[in-house]
Scaffold this motif. Structure first.
Motif, mmCIF file in Angstrom:
data_model
loop_
_atom_site.group_PDB
_atom_site.id
_atom_site.type_symbol
_atom_site.label_atom_id
_atom_site.label_comp_id
_atom_site.label_asym_id
_atom_site.label_seq_id
_atom_site.Cartn_x
_atom_site.Cartn_y
_atom_site.Cartn_z
ATOM 1 N N ASN A 94 -8.805 15.473 -18.606
ATOM 2 C CA ASN A 94 -7.486 16.107 -18.691
ATOM 3 C C ASN A 94 -6.373 15.071 -18.698
ATOM 4 O O ASN A 94 -5.211 15.402 -18.504
ATOM 5 N N HIS A 95 -6.732 13.811 -18.932
ATOM 6 C CA HIS A 95 -5.722 12.756 -19.051
ATOM 7 C C HIS A 95 -5.607 12.364 -20.516
ATOM 8 O O HIS A 95 -6.602 11.948 -21.127
ATOM 9 N N PRO A 96 -4.430 12.481 -21.115
ATOM 10 C CA PRO A 96 -4.281 12.260 -22.556
ATOM 11 C C PRO A 96 -4.532 10.825 -23.006
ATOM 12 O O PRO A 96 -4.815 10.589 -24.182
ATOM 13 N N GLY A 97 -4.452 9.866 -22.090
ATOM 14 C CA GLY A 97 -4.695 8.481 -22.459
ATOM 15 C C GLY A 97 -6.048 7.975 -22.013
ATOM 16 O O GLY A 97 -6.810 7.392 -22.795
ATOM 17 N N PHE A 98 -6.396 8.198 -20.750
ATOM 18 C CA PHE A 98 -7.636 7.665 -20.197
ATOM 19 C C PHE A 98 -8.872 8.211 -20.903
ATOM 20 O O PHE A 98 -9.855 7.499 -21.091
ATOM 21 N N GLY A 99 -8.846 9.492 -21.268
ATOM 22 C CA GLY A 99 -10.033 10.121 -21.825
ATOM 23 C C GLY A 99 -10.098 10.125 -23.331
ATOM 24 O O GLY A 99 -10.974 10.749 -23.916
ATOM 25 N N SER A 100 -9.184 9.405 -23.983
ATOM 26 C CA SER A 100 -9.072 9.434 -25.444
ATOM 27 C C SER A 100 -9.507 8.107 -26.052
ATOM 28 O O SER A 100 -9.432 7.055 -25.412
ATOM 29 N N ASP A 101 -9.930 8.169 -27.306
ATOM 30 C CA ASP A 101 -10.205 6.941 -28.053
ATOM 31 C C ASP A 101 -9.092 6.634 -29.050
ATOM 32 O O ASP A 101 -9.227 5.767 -29.906
ATOM 33 N N GLN A 102 -7.963 7.347 -28.931
ATOM 34 C CA GLN A 102 -6.834 7.153 -29.837
ATOM 35 C C GLN A 102 -5.909 6.038 -29.339
ATOM 36 O O GLN A 102 -5.891 5.699 -28.152
ATOM 37 N N ALA A 103 -5.126 5.489 -30.263
ATOM 38 C CA ALA A 103 -4.160 4.443 -29.903
ATOM 39 C C ALA A 103 -3.134 4.986 -28.914
ATOM 40 O O ALA A 103 -2.787 6.175 -28.949
ATOM 41 N N GLN A 104 -2.667 4.111 -28.036
ATOM 42 C CA GLN A 104 -1.647 4.466 -27.064
ATOM 43 C C GLN A 104 -0.401 3.615 -27.324
ATOM 44 O O GLN A 104 -0.511 2.406 -27.525
ATOM 45 N N PRO A 105 0.794 4.212 -27.319
ATOM 46 C CA PRO A 105 2.020 3.467 -27.646
ATOM 47 C C PRO A 105 2.425 2.528 -26.510
ATOM 48 O O PRO A 105 1.872 2.573 -25.406
ATOM 49 N N PHE A 106 3.420 1.714 -26.771
ATOM 50 C CA PHE A 106 3.875 0.757 -25.764
ATOM 51 C C PHE A 106 4.483 1.465 -24.564
ATOM 52 O O PHE A 106 5.274 2.403 -24.697
ATOM 53 N N HIS A 107 4.121 0.982 -23.382
ATOM 54 C CA HIS A 107 4.575 1.593 -22.142
ATOM 55 C C HIS A 107 4.376 0.611 -20.990
ATOM 56 O O HIS A 107 3.721 -0.421 -21.142
ATOM 57 N N VAL A 108 4.947 0.948 -19.849
ATOM 58 C CA VAL A 108 4.581 0.296 -18.593
ATOM 59 C C VAL A 108 3.886 1.339 -17.736
ATOM 60 O O VAL A 108 4.114 2.545 -17.881
ATOM 61 N N ASP A 109 3.013 0.894 -16.846
ATOM 62 C CA ASP A 109 2.318 1.811 -15.959
ATOM 63 C C ASP A 109 3.260 2.276 -14.850
ATOM 64 O O ASP A 109 4.107 1.515 -14.381
ATOM 65 N N GLY A 110 3.083 3.539 -14.455
ATOM 66 C CA GLY A 110 3.953 4.123 -13.431
ATOM 67 C C GLY A 110 5.058 4.937 -14.057
ATOM 68 O O GLY A 110 6.237 4.590 -13.964
ATOM 69 N N LEU A 111 4.688 6.046 -14.673
ATOM 70 C CA LEU A 111 5.647 6.840 -15.437
ATOM 71 C C LEU A 111 6.796 7.348 -14.571
ATOM 72 O O LEU A 111 7.942 7.369 -15.006
ATOM 73 N N PHE A 112 6.512 7.786 -13.328
ATOM 74 C CA PHE A 112 7.553 8.301 -12.451
ATOM 75 C C PHE A 112 8.140 7.242 -11.519
ATOM 76 O O PHE A 112 9.111 7.512 -10.811
ATOM 77 N N ASP A 113 7.561 6.052 -11.490
ATOM 78 C CA ASP A 113 7.990 5.043 -10.523
ATOM 79 C C ASP A 113 9.234 4.293 -10.993
ATOM 80 O O ASP A 113 9.443 4.113 -12.198
ATOM 81 N N PRO A 114 10.074 3.835 -10.053
ATOM 82 C CA PRO A 114 11.271 3.072 -10.420
ATOM 83 C C PRO A 114 10.917 1.771 -11.135
ATOM 84 O O PRO A 114 9.817 1.234 -10.953
ATOM 85 N N VAL A 115 11.852 1.279 -11.907
ATOM 86 C CA VAL A 115 11.642 0.004 -12.596
ATOM 87 C C VAL A 115 11.332 -1.082 -11.576
ATOM 88 O O VAL A 115 11.999 -1.211 -10.553
ATOM 89 N N GLY A 116 10.264 -1.827 -11.831
ATOM 90 C CA GLY A 116 9.870 -2.928 -10.952
ATOM 91 C C GLY A 116 9.011 -2.540 -9.779
ATOM 92 O O GLY A 116 8.564 -3.412 -9.036
ATOM 93 N N ALA A 117 8.751 -1.253 -9.584
ATOM 94 C CA ALA A 117 7.988 -0.824 -8.407
ATOM 95 C C ALA A 117 6.551 -1.316 -8.454
ATOM 96 O O ALA A 117 5.960 -1.634 -7.424
ATOM 97 N N ILE A 118 5.959 -1.357 -9.643
ATOM 98 C CA ILE A 118 4.581 -1.824 -9.816
ATOM 99 C C ILE A 118 4.635 -3.177 -10.506
ATOM 100 O O ILE A 118 4.925 -3.265 -11.699
ATOM 101 N N ARG A 119 4.378 -4.223 -9.747
ATOM 102 C CA ARG A 119 4.493 -5.571 -10.315
ATOM 103 C C ARG A 119 3.279 -5.946 -11.163
ATOM 104 O O ARG A 119 3.428 -6.637 -12.169
ATOM 105 N N SER A 120 2.094 -5.525 -10.758
ATOM 106 C CA SER A 120 0.879 -5.987 -11.418
ATOM 107 C C SER A 120 0.001 -4.828 -11.850
ATOM 108 O O SER A 120 -0.180 -3.865 -11.105
ATOM 109 N N SER A 121 -0.563 -4.949 -13.040
ATOM 110 C CA SER A 121 -1.547 -3.999 -13.550
ATOM 111 C C SER A 121 -2.766 -4.793 -13.989
ATOM 112 O O SER A 121 -2.642 -5.760 -14.752
#
Length: 282
Positions: A94-121
């Motif tokens: 039920n995750h549109p990115g994790f469970g798919s074999d399709q291309a994923q667009p440019f993003h940072v991880d942490g969709l709801f998190d403030p800018v800079g909250a997640i330093r490392s992925s």
């Protein structure tokens, strides 16, 4: 504002994608140096067999602290599966990115998190795809600084609170977050949440529609320039670590063996290698 080699580095430099072999905490400094220069590093642990537990050992060696569960997943009834996220194509996902074999667009991880909250992925490869599936690292910070030199008004719009809305698309999570696309941390270095795909909407301040159009055109052209983008294909047992507060990333589509599908494991961290702390106030 402090200078950073990240603002001027060229990803066509072969050093950017060199593999750093790590065998313990003594190798953490080499990884931290690579991240300082390029914003990402490709690691190959020499003493670990491919497994989902490898991230825990690597995080310990790099002094990243405990894995972080993004705010979006905390809205789910059971967030424990997202301490480490399995990225593997599954028809019942039920995750549109994790469970798919399709291309994923440019993003940072942490969709709801403030800018800079997640330093490392970190992305650890248990098993690669048969074909495709590379992670594309995008130096969004360098592009912003180049835009600021050429068109300060367009760059300024991207610092505006609310210019970038990110929307949840997971079935049992709803909502969105409006915030800036870029901001500065306590030391004056640039942070980003630049993302541009199906889960994003851009909102120009009144009277600055033209400036936002110019900024987005600039970035959408930059993602095609090799100096700003590094494609990374991980082999089994290799790990990519990205400064999620400095860079964006995407994924190619891929072909996977149905019997042994592509399998990556993701871990997110509030700190950067060497114990660099989380951004204050987030």
């Amino acid at each position: 504002m402090p200078n950073s080699t990240l603002y001027t580095v060229d990803y066509t430099d072969s050093d950017a994608t060199r593999i750093i072999r790590v065998a313990g905490p003594q190798d953490g400094a080499a990884v931290a140096d690579q991240l300082e220069r390029f914003g990402f590093a490709v690691m190959e642990p020499t003493e670990l067999t491919p497994s989902t537990q490898a991230l825990e050992t690597l995080a310990d060696w790099l002094d990243l602290g405990e894995p972080y569960i993004p705010l979006m997943y905390r809205r789910r009834a059971d967030s424990k599966p997202y301490v480490y996220a399995d990225i593997v194509p599954r028809a019942d996902s039920n995750h549109p990115g994790f469970g798919s074999d399709q291309a994923q667009p440019f993003h940072v991880d942490g969709l709801f998190d403030p800018v800079g909250a997640i330093r490392s992925s970190m992305l650890y490869c248990v098993r690669p795809a048969v074909e495709g599936g590379r992670t594309i690292v995008f130096n969004a910070s360098a592009v912003f600084m180049a835009l600021r030199e050429q068109d300060p008004a367009a760059a300024k719009v991207l610092l505006g609170e609310g210019v970038l809305e990110r929307l949840a698309t997971i079935p049992d999570v709803r909502g969105s977050v409006h915030a800036a696309a870029f901001a500065y941390d306590d030391s004056g270095l640039l942070m980003t949440r630049y993302s541009d795909g199906r889960t994003e909407r851009w909102h120009a301040p009144v009277g600055e529609e033209a400036e936002l159009d110019r900024a987005l055109s600039y970035f959408r052209a930059a993602v095609k320039e090799p100096r700003y983008c590094a494609p990374i294909r991980l082999g089994a047992g290799q790990c990519l670590i990205i400064r999620n507060d400095r860079l964006s990333h995407a994924r190619e589509d891929f072909v996977s063996d149905p019997e042994q599908p592509r399998h990556l494991v993701r871990g997110l961290y509030r700190r950067a290698p060497g114990g660099v702390p989380a951004v204050s106030g987030v």
